[in-house]
Design a protein around this motif. Sequence first.
Motif, PDB file in Angstrom:
ATOM      1  N   ALA A 277     -24.770 -25.737  31.365  1.00  0.00           N
ATOM      2  CA  ALA A 277     -26.458 -25.217  30.752  1.00  0.00           C
ATOM      3  C   ALA A 277     -27.287 -26.135  30.566  1.00  0.00           C
ATOM      4  O   ALA A 277     -27.446 -27.412  29.460  1.00  0.00           O
ATOM      5  N   SER A 278     -28.718 -26.329  31.182  1.00  0.00           N
ATOM      6  CA  SER A 278     -29.561 -27.352  31.475  1.00  0.00           C
ATOM      7  C   SER A 278     -30.093 -26.708  29.833  1.00  0.00           C
ATOM      8  O   SER A 278     -30.189 -25.360  29.727  1.00  0.00           O
ATOM      9  N   VAL A 279     -30.499 -28.360  28.546  1.00  0.00           N
ATOM     10  CA  VAL A 279     -31.529 -26.739  27.665  1.00  0.00           C
ATOM     11  C   VAL A 279     -32.145 -26.741  27.862  1.00  0.00           C
ATOM     12  O   VAL A 279     -32.796 -25.213  27.088  1.00  0.00           O
ATOM     13  N   PHE A 280     -32.793 -26.647  29.346  1.00  0.00           N
ATOM     14  CA  PHE A 280     -34.246 -25.512  29.379  1.00  0.00           C
ATOM     15  C   PHE A 280     -33.653 -24.643  29.959  1.00  0.00           C
ATOM     16  O   PHE A 280     -35.282 -24.187  30.453  1.00  0.00           O
ATOM     17  N   SER A 281     -32.586 -24.542  30.546  1.00  0.00           N
ATOM     18  CA  SER A 281     -32.460 -22.978  31.235  1.00  0.00           C
ATOM     19  C   SER A 281     -32.394 -21.758  30.042  1.00  0.00           C
ATOM     20  O   SER A 281     -32.598 -21.772  29.229  1.00  0.00           O
ATOM     21  N   LEU A 282     -32.619 -20.740  30.043  1.00  0.00           N
ATOM     22  CA  LEU A 282     -31.846 -19.095  30.184  1.00  0.00           C
ATOM     23  C   LEU A 282     -30.755 -19.643  28.909  1.00  0.00           C
ATOM     24  O   LEU A 282     -30.628 -18.469  27.519  1.00  0.00           O
ATOM     25  N   ARG A 283     -29.579 -19.940  30.086  1.00  0.00           N
ATOM     26  CA  ARG A 283     -28.560 -20.143  29.704  1.00  0.00           C
ATOM     27  C   ARG A 283     -28.331 -20.982  28.035  1.00  0.00           C
ATOM     28  O   ARG A 283     -27.915 -20.733  26.954  1.00  0.00           O
ATOM     29  N   GLY A 284     -28.869 -22.409  28.439  1.00  0.00           N
ATOM     30  CA  GLY A 284     -29.205 -23.469  27.742  1.00  0.00           C
ATOM     31  C   GLY A 284     -30.025 -22.221  25.839  1.00  0.00           C
ATOM     32  O   GLY A 284     -29.676 -22.853  24.854  1.00  0.00           O
ATOM     33  N   LEU A 285     -31.133 -21.766  26.606  1.00  0.00           N
ATOM     34  CA  LEU A 285     -31.177 -21.198  25.559  1.00  0.00           C
ATOM     35  C   LEU A 285     -30.728 -20.776  24.459  1.00  0.00           C
ATOM     36  O   LEU A 285     -30.944 -20.291  23.053  1.00  0.00           O
ATOM     37  N   VAL A 286     -30.232 -18.853  25.675  1.00  0.00           N
ATOM     38  CA  VAL A 286     -29.401 -18.390  24.235  1.00  0.00           C
ATOM     39  C   VAL A 286     -28.041 -19.345  24.113  1.00  0.00           C
ATOM     40  O   VAL A 286     -27.808 -18.768  22.460  1.00  0.00           O
ATOM     41  N   ALA A 287     -27.527 -20.155  24.518  1.00  0.00           N
ATOM     42  CA  ALA A 287     -26.156 -20.892  23.570  1.00  0.00           C
ATOM     43  C   ALA A 287     -27.049 -21.341  22.782  1.00  0.00           C
ATOM     44  O   ALA A 287     -26.218 -20.972  21.233  1.00  0.00           O
ATOM     45  N   GLY A 288     -28.187 -21.790  22.384  1.00  0.00           N
ATOM     46  CA  GLY A 288     -28.683 -22.546  21.238  1.00  0.00           C
ATOM     47  C   GLY A 288     -29.625 -21.308  20.494  1.00  0.00           C
ATOM     48  O   GLY A 288     -29.436 -21.845  19.461  1.00  0.00           O
ATOM     49  N   VAL A 289     -29.651 -20.295  20.369  1.00  0.00           N
ATOM     50  CA  VAL A 289     -30.421 -19.364  19.794  1.00  0.00           C
ATOM     51  C   VAL A 289     -29.906 -18.834  19.054  1.00  0.00           C
ATOM     52  O   VAL A 289     -29.651 -19.038  17.600  1.00  0.00           O
ATOM     53  N   PHE A 290     -28.509 -18.253  19.447  1.00  0.00           N
ATOM     54  CA  PHE A 290     -27.370 -17.168  19.426  1.00  0.00           C
ATOM     55  C   PHE A 290     -26.163 -18.366  17.978  1.00  0.00           C
ATOM     56  O   PHE A 290     -26.375 -19.102  19.291  1.00  0.00           O
ATOM     57  N   PRO A 291     -25.909 -17.633  17.025  1.00  0.00           N
ATOM     58  CA  PRO A 291     -25.442 -18.575  16.175  1.00  0.00           C
ATOM     59  C   PRO A 291     -24.049 -18.388  17.440  1.00  0.00           C
ATOM     60  O   PRO A 291     -23.056 -17.047  18.108  1.00  0.00           O
ATOM     61  N   ASP A 292     -23.507 -19.353  17.313  1.00  0.00           N
ATOM     62  CA  ASP A 292     -22.012 -19.844  18.723  1.00  0.00           C
ATOM     63  C   ASP A 292     -20.503 -18.762  17.670  1.00  0.00           C
ATOM     64  O   ASP A 292     -20.235 -19.638  16.650  1.00  0.00           O
ATOM     65  N   VAL A 293     -20.436 -17.321  18.171  1.00  0.00           N
ATOM     66  CA  VAL A 293     -19.381 -17.202  17.214  1.00  0.00           C
ATOM     67  C   VAL A 293     -18.075 -17.503  17.544  1.00  0.00           C
ATOM     68  O   VAL A 293     -17.414 -17.157  16.260  1.00  0.00           O
ATOM     69  N   GLN A 294     -18.136 -18.623  18.931  1.00  0.00           N
ATOM     70  CA  GLN A 294     -16.480 -19.477  18.954  1.00  0.00           C
ATOM     71  C   GLN A 294     -16.159 -20.102  17.655  1.00  0.00           C
ATOM     72  O   GLN A 294     -14.881 -20.008  17.518  1.00  0.00           O
ATOM     73  N   HIS A 295     -17.185 -20.712  16.525  1.00  0.00           N
ATOM     74  CA  HIS A 295     -17.004 -21.129  15.609  1.00  0.00           C
ATOM     75  C   HIS A 295     -16.600 -20.659  14.934  1.00  0.00           C
ATOM     76  O   HIS A 295     -15.742 -21.025  13.691  1.00  0.00           O
ATOM     77  N   PHE A 296     -16.279 -19.784  14.976  1.00  0.00           N
ATOM     78  CA  PHE A 296     -15.612 -19.031  13.579  1.00  0.00           C
ATOM     79  C   PHE A 296     -14.251 -17.649  14.157  1.00  0.00           C
ATOM     80  O   PHE A 296     -14.249 -17.022  12.836  1.00  0.00           O
ATOM     81  N   TRP A 297     -13.738 -18.117  15.364  1.00  0.00           N
ATOM     82  CA  TRP A 297     -12.955 -17.225  15.874  1.00  0.00           C
ATOM     83  C   TRP A 297     -11.889 -18.086  16.339  1.00  0.00           C
ATOM     84  O   TRP A 297     -11.626 -18.034  17.300  1.00  0.00           O
ATOM     85  N   LEU A 298     -11.008 -18.536  15.355  1.00  0.00           N
ATOM     86  CA  LEU A 298      -9.964 -19.229  15.223  1.00  0.00           C
ATOM     87  C   LEU A 298      -8.478 -18.882  15.352  1.00  0.00           C
ATOM     88  O   LEU A 298      -7.630 -19.242  14.451  1.00  0.00           O
ATOM     89  N   CYS A 299      -8.186 -17.169  15.379  1.00  0.00           N
ATOM     90  CA  CYS A 299      -6.812 -17.153  15.730  1.00  0.00           C
ATOM     91  C   CYS A 299      -6.125 -17.654  16.285  1.00  0.00           C
ATOM     92  O   CYS A 299      -5.140 -17.499  15.655  1.00  0.00           O
ATOM     93  N   ASP A 300      -6.321 -18.017  17.364  1.00  0.00           N
ATOM     94  CA  ASP A 300      -4.961 -18.418  18.343  1.00  0.00           C
ATOM     95  C   ASP A 300      -4.843 -19.837  17.286  1.00  0.00           C
ATOM     96  O   ASP A 300      -3.893 -20.331  17.804  1.00  0.00           O
TER      97      ASP A 300
END
Lengths: 341, 307
Positions: A277-300
């Motif tokens: 995703a481009s930094v200036f795209s909507l997806r990039g914005l969503v990924a940048g603004v919302f906390p990345d919960v994947q960083h905290f979910w490492l059961c695997d």
Amino acid sequence: MGAIVYTTVTEAIQQPIAFLIQLTAVLMTLLVPVFQFHRFGEDGRLARDSGLSCMLIFGLALAVGTAGHSVADEIARGTAAAALGKPVSRVTFVFSKWLGVFGVVAVFWCGMLAATLVSERSSAHFVTQEQFVGYATDPLTLCLGLFGALGALGVAAARHYFWRRRFGVSAFLGVALSQVLVVALSGFYNRFGEFFPMHSEAACACGGEHAMGGALLYHPELNGRVVAAALLVLWVLAVFAALATALATRLQTGAALSICASVLFLGLAGDSFAMNASVFSLRGLVAGVFPDVQHFWLCDALAHGGRIGGGYVAEAGLYALTCCALFLTAGCLAFRERDLG
Amino acid sequence: MENRTVIELRAVKKTFRDFWYRPVVEAVKGLDLTVHRGEVFGLLGPNGSGKSTTIKMLLGLLHPTAGEIRVLGAPPRDTQTKARIGYLPEVSQLHPFLTPRETLMYYASLFGMTHAVARQRTEELLGMVDLRHAADRAVGRFSKGMARRVGLAQALINAPELLVLDEPTSGLDPIGCREVKDLVHVLAKSGVTVLMTSHLLADVEDVCDRVAILDRGELRAEGRVGDLLRKSDAVRFQVEGLSEQEASALRNAIETRAGRAVQQDYPSMSLETFFLQTVAADGRMREFEMAPFLKAAKRTPDRESDA
């Protein structure tokens, strides 16, 4: 500040819903070994993942519910105005409320971590010993966990009946404490219920110590690697406690829960959003603004003997702290000009 | 003169707006008001006149749309200033699961009091509002009157210089009302400035030095109670022990002398006075435990912290 934190915790865990959320989460976690039928050697993983999932989902509900009760409801009821009529700034109020909400979540987390450890130990594990080779469960620990939770309710009821202590507070703290006690006790017996400290896989790994006989060694047969994964869940719960507290300064509990659930979903899907995703795209914005919960979910990462490093947990903690600071700042700004009447 | 001013409002307006920021109601319209140190000031008005809105602006809970507010020489949101104010809200807003003792300890700790001082003050105030017998019951199950007493106690926890009472007698029985009015008198004598609102005009008349009457957000009248209520063109005599004939003769003499008709009536005591006398005869009236509170009122929070 301490008074507001203490009152927030006391009031929140007094609510029947807080105790019910905790009891449900603990019982669901403890009952996983009872109802799992597909072994394939991964019973422990199933129990572990279920426990951590319950920790995250029920913890999120508890955080949002507590924030709603202690911030939104207090604003509506007028107790917030009564406190802010005293020498308490709005920033102090919001920060104290977050600490109170996080305090409740932290107690819940302790109980759930212990219940997850109990559940994982109770699940079938492949054991290689002189007398036994094969899958073995640990019904004693499971029974202790279940009866501990139910016993905590009995103790809370007795305290309420005889000493007029608050049932909700006793039950909430008691259920968490019972699971911690079971974890502590489990170090004094092995998977087969023998009160001998050296046992099962550990015994296989250190047979030399087995020969020491007679010496009382404490060796809980618990998967300590779960603690790091659970700590990551605690960090993300702190983030959601901050988000819920910030939202509760303006919104009611239902709306805050919807937004938190959406942020959780978007946060879990953050990697997908961010991919190419481009930094200036909507997806990039969503990924940048919302906390990345994947960083905290490492059961695997715990599967097949994997470990989560302490450095990673610390870095994730810093990331969570940054998110908390951002959400709380937004909450303070939203609350600063709010009329309280 | 300036340092005697405790509350000062200059052209204060408050407009409540909806979600789209459109004005919904103008609750206060350009209010000018000054309250001096040591006064008991009454804010009167019908429902929706802007009394509670004004009080909440004084405490920094509501933001004025326009105008300037100074309380104890500082903006209302100044936390140092709030440490010198006691506030009893219109509805006693208490944490339902806390007991009165816990509630007072909680509010005491918001003022940064040490545990020992907070404990001492809590016990004094519990005695003062006659709630020691219920000090360990959750306030959520209290009657409105009992909750009001807890609210009153929390308003006094910091021995305030300025006491703001929003409908202080609301929900109280006649004995409780009398006790609150006695308390206001005692506080005023000890130098505390009191600002109170009430729908019960007799209450305000009993205790206030000055009053302001608000209506639809506007100030309609302001002044000393005696000045506002005095009928300057009439004189009233009260004589005890006159017979019917003597009273009639006296009335005729005044009418002849003044050349105007004279009204004659027989004064009666108020229902409140009669009720209180009746209850006092049964021994239900109690003396307020003022002594410990007055001692506390003369201390400042800073000096206590050092103690």
